[in-house]
Design an enzyme around this catalytic site. Structure first.
Site, PDB file in Angstrom:
ATOM      1  N   GLU A  19      14.553 -11.143  11.175  1.00 13.27           N
ATOM      2  CA  GLU A  19      13.411 -10.257  11.436  1.00 13.27           C
ATOM      3  C   GLU A  19      12.313 -10.936  12.232  1.00 13.27           C
ATOM      4  OE1 GLU A  19      10.285  -7.275   9.097  1.00 13.27           O
ATOM      5  OE2 GLU A  19      11.800  -8.391   7.967  1.00 13.27           O
ATOM      6  N   LYS A  73      13.654  -2.647   7.707  1.00 10.41           N
ATOM      7  CA  LYS A  73      13.585  -1.942   6.429  1.00 10.41           C
ATOM      8  C   LYS A  73      14.789  -1.038   6.335  1.00 10.41           C
ATOM      9  CE  LYS A  73      11.240  -2.764   3.110  1.00 10.41           C
ATOM     10  NZ  LYS A  73      11.169  -4.176   2.789  1.00 10.41           N
TER      11      LYS A  73
END
Length: 350
Positions: free
Chosen positions: A151, A167
């Protein structure tokens, strides 16, 4: 800087090897230091940001390890399964009361390491068994961080910044749950709002939404948010607006952080913080969210790895616990020198 610790210090990010540690700075007090030189940066989730300035930075492969990686002792968790389930139920009560929309609930896994364990060997193992977009290594001279983060927290080129919140998690080939899509959109909007605090008017765009990415052993939903910063925006302003990363805190962020402090039993440290590099001379930087990350304490004698899940009102407590296991299993197994999942190999305590 001189001495054995400085000689051990090194960093490897984005295909560049940094050696010759010349300065360690508390960047919460001196963010302006990032305007000059090349820095490896580690920010804890709790907000301590430390920079390590290196004199020699060059394109190079990760150096070979001095000794093979040593299997840690048995891993213990800061939260039992029941603790975690209770935490999810408590967060759902907060959501029902209208105080928060989403909270990331995490636990820290810890194991003892024998003296002399070489984190470079762990970094090589993760590179082979769990390659990631933001692979990185930092040895501070005493302790270390090895990350296989998927990420992007912040990539900066001049006044342009990109963030890539992750997410939504599922096993390969499995469908994402119904809650994953709205949760990603919620956190993407939070990141857009964070960057909007330091962006030029109209300077924030969501350039990609709900993109599916495959990673070893799992898949994620990822979005991209780009911002054009106001002229003169320094690192102090940028980090104050965006830290800690929204994807690992919750929404609204201030309330989510209060609930995290209420429910989690130990500090997260570099886990869920930020790890990467800043080149002040070129005005470029890349900081990853500190997930899928191992870090040491006690001069390398203890190793830690964090795992968590985003909790919304539809969250099933047992499913969220299983998500934390899914995220940890492959990497804990790799660090423990066993094949398959960590749970089936018996390296995790109950």
């Amino acid at each position: 800087m001189k001495g054995p610790a400085a000689q051990r210090a090194a960093a490897h990010f984005a295909g560049r090897l940094a050696t010759g540690l010349v300065e360690v700075a508390d960047l919460t007090a001196r963010p302006e230091a990032l305007q000059r030189g090349w820095w490896a940066v580690v920010a804890t989730f709790e907000g301590a940001i430390t920079g390590y300035r290196f004199a020699d930075v060059r394109p190079a492969a990760l150096p070979p390890a001095r000794v093979p990686w040593v299997r840690p002792g048995r891993w213990t968790s800061s939260m039992s399964r029941q603790d975690y389930v209770d935490g999810v139920l408590r967060i759902r009560e907060h959501i029902a009361a209208g105080t928060v929309y989403q909270v990331n609930l995490c636990r820290l896994l810890t194991a003892e390491l024998p003296a002399g364990a070489d984190p470079l060997a762990l970094a090589h193992r993760l590179g082979e068994e769990n390659p990631a977009p933001y692979q990185g290594f930092l040895h501070t001279g005493t302790d270390w961080v090895v990350t296989a983060s998927p990420e992007l927290f912040l990539r900066r080129t001049g006044d342009t910044v990109l963030s890539g919140p992750v997410k939504g998690t599922a096993a390969p080939g499995e469908p994402f749950s119904a809650k994953d899509f709205p949760e990603n959109i919620m956190i993407t909007d939070l990141v857009r709002n964070d960057l909007g605090r330091v962006a030029r008017p109209g300077g924030v765009r969501v350039t990609s939404l709900l993109r599916r990415e495959d990673h070893p052993g799992l898949q994620h939903l990822v979005s991209d948010v780009q911002a054009e910063l106001r002229r003169g925006t320094g690192w102090d302003d940028l980090l104050a607006a965006t830290f800690p990363p929204g994807s690992v805190s919750g929404a609204p962020k201030h309330t989510a952080l209060q609930i995290i402090r209420e429910l989690e039993r130990v500090p997260r440290g570099p886990y869920c913080g930020a790890i990467g590099w800043v080149d002040g001379d070129r005005g470029t930087a890349e900081l990853a969210v500190g997930i899928r990350t191992f870090f040491s304490t006690d001069d390398g004698r203890r190793v830690h790895f964090g795992t968590g899940a985003g909790i919304t009102y539809p969250s099933d407590p047992d499913a969220e616990w299983r998500e934390t296991e899914l995220k940890a299993s492959r990497l804990i197994a790799a660090a423990s020198g066993v094949g398959g999942s960590a749970a089936s190999a018996g390296v995790l305590s109950a």
